[in-house]
Each structure stands twice: as C-alpha cells, then as structure tokens.
Design an enzyme around this catalytic site. Structure first.
Site: not given
Length: 311
Positions: A105, A287
């Site tokens: 991320d 994610h």
C-alpha cells in the site's frame, strides 16, 4: 502482542525516533518491510519468521506517524524525501550499504520513491497492491480531483484537513473493524467520502481479515496515536510530484509486483516501461494481501528472493 512478534526498539535516525522490530540480525542480508495505511509493522507478522528462517535480517519499521515512532507536527515532514530519508538512515544505523525493500500500500509508494531518490541503497523492490505510479502531467491530487471529484478520499484529506482525522479518531475500533475485511459484496457507490461512511457504518460487510486479538493490536495503536500522522502522507502527494520532477523515472533494480485480483487499487498498464526487471504475481485476494493470503504471499517473496540471489 499475539504471535511471536519481535519486541520493539526505538532507533534515533534522521531527526526522529522509529519503532523497529527485527529478527535474524545474525543473518545479514537485510530485508526491510514497510507497512501501508492505516497499518502497523504488525501487518507483517506472518512474513517475519519465514524470512528470518530463510537467512535474512528482517527489519520491520513503524514509519513516522505510526505506533511509537515520532509524529512530527509539520505536514511537510511526511513528504517522500523525509520518508525515504528515514529508511536510508535506518540502513546507516545497521551498517548496510543497501537492502531489499518490501512495501504494501503506501509502503509500496514509499519504496518506489526511495528507489528513485536513492537507487544505490536499494538492491531489490517488492511491492504489494500499489504498483509504480507514473508521474504524469498533473500533480496527483489535482488529477484525482478532476477525474474522481472532491469526495474521493485522497482529495478530501487534502482539501478538508482534519475532518476525516476526527471521524476516524472518534470511531477507531469501528473504522478499523469495517476496513479490514475481505470477500466484500458488490455495492453501489454512496454519496460522500467512502471512508468516512465506512467509519460510521454500524455493520461490517464481508469477512474479517484478522482475529479479534490481532485487530486489537491495530486499534490500540491508533487509539494512542490518532490518524493524522498517517493521513499527512496523503497531504504530500502533490509535493512529492514536484520533488520527483528531476529524477530518472526508471526503476532498474529487480522487482516483484504482487497484486490482489480483488483489490480496488488499479493494476499498472505500463509497469514494464518503468520497471523493466519486474516479475508480476497475482493472488486471489483483496487489498490486505500479506494478511489475507499470508502463506502464498510469503512463498512468492521467498521464490523471488531465491531466483534473484541465484542470478
């Protein structure tokens, strides 16, 4: 902490103190793991023992703004020069000329930027979720605002400073519980800032990514620090765009890009043009890649490290 996670130490580097967890120092061969937002070094709990057992010195850092690391007051103290400077200073602290850097991320964005700004300090890059970001013609927030509107959370964080920080802080457990989910059902977009809506939602969707005791580690950390330090990373995106204007945009080091096929972060269509020595792995997850599919993520990283070290 749950898991056999290393005890932290506070390391003074680059004008701040960083909370660092490490394993396998006797091994040499440093691998530095960089978390995303709103995360914590603990997000790498599955990878640390496996990498250490494979013969690497694993260095996991709570970057500035997170955990017990420093949280400077100035927004500009969270730009890519400061964030990458922390990692370079950490290498100096341990006496390493270079290292392999792994980022998820926002951590991936920082590792890409570190490699552009300090290419001689990086011998390999592993990025999870967030691919190399082309610089483009417009500053990033300006471009996002034009395409995605004022409520898109990147834009909102910049144009309405403090608003989201307060909502997340008032609903820390609920926000993180609702955010760390997988197998999410398809849903129509709702008006407003999606993350603020998520923080105020009483019922989570999908399935939890982690156990209650694991989630408690993240909740406790953010109840202590608040969210402003991490959100300040977003508030430097346009500044970063300017800071990266004159650097060579090509990543020449060996790289591994790990995508989650159900991640909402877009894959890079022109990744090979900017990262010519990249291998790409896609996993059937969302994610939170290294926490959703820890064994598969760790195996992919170790296979890539073995091939790279053998080359």
């Amino acid at each position: 902490m749950t898991f056999d996670f290393p005890e932290p130490t506070l390391v003074s580097v680059n004008g701040v103190e960083l909370e660092v967890f490490e394993a396998g120092r006797e091994n040499g061969r440093p691998v530095v793991l960089c978390h995303g937002w709103p995360e914590h070094a603990f997000s790498w709990r599955y990878q640390v023992p496996a990498l250490a057992a494979a013969g690497y010195h694993v260095i996991v850092v709570n970057q500035r703004g997170y955990g017990r690391s420093s949280r400077p007051a100035e927004v500009t103290d969270y730009d890519i020069e400061h964030l990458s400077g922390d990692l370079v200073a950490l290498l100096d602290h341990y006496g390493y000329g270079d290292a392999t850097f792994v980022g998820h991320d926002w951590g991936a964005f920082v590792v890409w930027g570190l490699t552009l700004l300090h290419p001689n300090r990086v011998n390999g890059v592993v990025a999870l979720s967030v691919p190399y970001q082309e610089r483009g013609q417009l500053p990033w927030i300006e471009g996002m605002e034009a395409v995605l509107g004022a409520d898109f959370y990147f834009v909102h964080f910049n144009r309405q400073p403090g608003v989201a920080d307060a909502v997340f802080g008032e609903n820390t457990f609920q926000f993180l519980r609702n955010l760390y989910r997988k197998n999410l059902p398809l849903a129509e977009p709702q008006p407003g800032n999606a993350l603020i809506n998520l923080a105020r939602a009483e019922t989570p969707l999908g399935d939890p990514v982690m156990s209650d005791s694991e989630l408690a580690v993240f909740v406790s950390a953010f109840e202590s620090t608040g969210f402003t330090g991490g959100i300040n990373w977003y508030r430097n995106l346009d500044r970063n765009w300017h800071l990266l204007a004159d650097v060579d945009p090509i990543i020449r080091q060996p790289a591994l890009m790990i995508y989650g096929d159900r991640d909402t972060v877009a894959k890079a269509e022109r990744l090979l043009q900017f990262v010519p020595n990249v291998e790409v792995v896609s996993l059937d997850c969302g994610h939170w890649i290294q926490q959703e599919m820890p064994q598969e993520t760790t195996a992919a990283i170790l296979r890539w490290l073995d091939r790279r070290d053998a080359a």
